[in-house]
Design an enzyme around this catalytic site. Sequence first.
Site, PDB file in Angstrom:
ATOM      1  N   THR A  13       0.839  -1.200   0.000  1.00 48.77           N
ATOM      2  CA  THR A  13       0.000   0.000   0.000  1.00 48.77           C
ATOM      3  C   THR A  13       0.875   1.251   0.000  1.00 48.77           C
ATOM      4  O   THR A  13       2.005   1.234   0.486  1.00 48.77           O
ATOM      5  CB  THR A  13      -0.945   0.014   1.216  1.00 48.77           C
ATOM      6  OG1 THR A  13      -0.189   0.196   2.427  1.00 48.77           O
ATOM      7  CG2 THR A  13      -1.751  -1.279   1.307  1.00 48.77           C
ATOM      8  N   GLY A  20       7.782   2.570  -0.125  1.00 52.24           N
ATOM      9  CA  GLY A  20       6.805   1.633  -0.660  1.00 52.24           C
ATOM     10  C   GLY A  20       7.170   1.146  -2.046  1.00 52.24           C
ATOM     11  O   GLY A  20       7.067  -0.054  -2.353  1.00 52.24           O
ATOM     12  N   SER A 136       7.910   3.234  12.462  1.00 52.05           N
ATOM     13  CA  SER A 136       8.966   4.248  12.406  1.00 52.05           C
ATOM     14  C   SER A 136       9.707   4.261  13.726  1.00 52.05           C
ATOM     15  O   SER A 136       9.154   3.869  14.770  1.00 52.05           O
ATOM     16  CB  SER A 136       8.341   5.626  12.158  1.00 52.05           C
ATOM     17  OG  SER A 136       9.273   6.664  12.364  1.00 52.05           O
ATOM     18  N   TYR A 149       1.828  11.998  14.889  1.00 50.67           N
ATOM     19  CA  TYR A 149       2.436  10.991  14.025  1.00 50.67           C
ATOM     20  C   TYR A 149       3.078   9.892  14.866  1.00 50.67           C
ATOM     21  O   TYR A 149       2.885   8.699  14.605  1.00 50.67           O
ATOM     22  CB  TYR A 149       3.480  11.647  13.124  1.00 50.67           C
ATOM     23  CG  TYR A 149       4.313  10.671  12.314  1.00 50.67           C
ATOM     24  CD1 TYR A 149       3.793  10.071  11.170  1.00 50.67           C
ATOM     25  CD2 TYR A 149       5.620  10.356  12.689  1.00 50.67           C
ATOM     26  CE1 TYR A 149       4.551   9.186  10.419  1.00 50.67           C
ATOM     27  CE2 TYR A 149       6.385   9.469  11.952  1.00 50.67           C
ATOM     28  CZ  TYR A 149       5.847   8.889  10.819  1.00 50.67           C
ATOM     29  OH  TYR A 149       6.599   8.003  10.083  1.00 50.67           O
TER      30      TYR A 149
END
Length: 258
Positions: A13, A20, A136, A149
Amino acid sequence: MQIDLSGKSALVTGSTAGIGFAIARGLQEAGATVVINGRTEASVDAALAKLGGTARGRAIDLGTADGARELVALEPSFDVVVNNLGIFQPLDFFATDDAIWDRHWQVNVMSGVRIARAYLPGMAARGWGRMLFLSSESAFNIPVEMIHYGVSKTADVSLARGLAKRMAGTGVTVNSILPGPTLSEGVAEMLKSETAAGKSLAEAGADFVKAHRPTSLIRRPATVEEVASMAVYLASPQASATTGAALRVDGGTIDFIN
């Protein structure tokens, strides 16, 4: 080590650029039949032209429940799924309203929840599958300039761990990957003022890491290929004993032992 994903189908995705796209390329080079995803036909078509081979694309916004339903109707089964879709927006906590929090939650967390709910049962029925979540280093080093985030990325790690437990004994593994600063197109855009002033992208990236991620041990951003290599390994038969893990490709930025 020779990774062979021949006969396997893979979804990545948010894969028209950056990490990606590098993962999609790596999976295809290992023999998988890859489906890439982006929000617009133009971005998907451009990525497919670069990728070549047998890859196909789906221009669908997976940050919505409707988008997830559309994808599953078109692509009902995958052997490997990489939940890479994500957004980030530097903004002070007190300026971050509910809409921004909700958008990050929908795109960074709920997209993966919906995709996992759709594809994990089929993997379990076949007795083999790989589900990956791109988290992350910000999941542990919560960045003060974008707390929203960091919280979403911590949730991704928890989601992957919980799903790994849920899929125990099925032959399906679930893991998360924790990149550190990475020289994607988005980071290059962020460093545009530095490169416009005469620095090379590599120099600007290294200066950013030294200033904002001083615990980094490699003292530079990773390349997208370095992150993709971890994803391709985790998607492979060779990684069958690795599940429920949060694997770091952060250049040593997270300052604890695990």
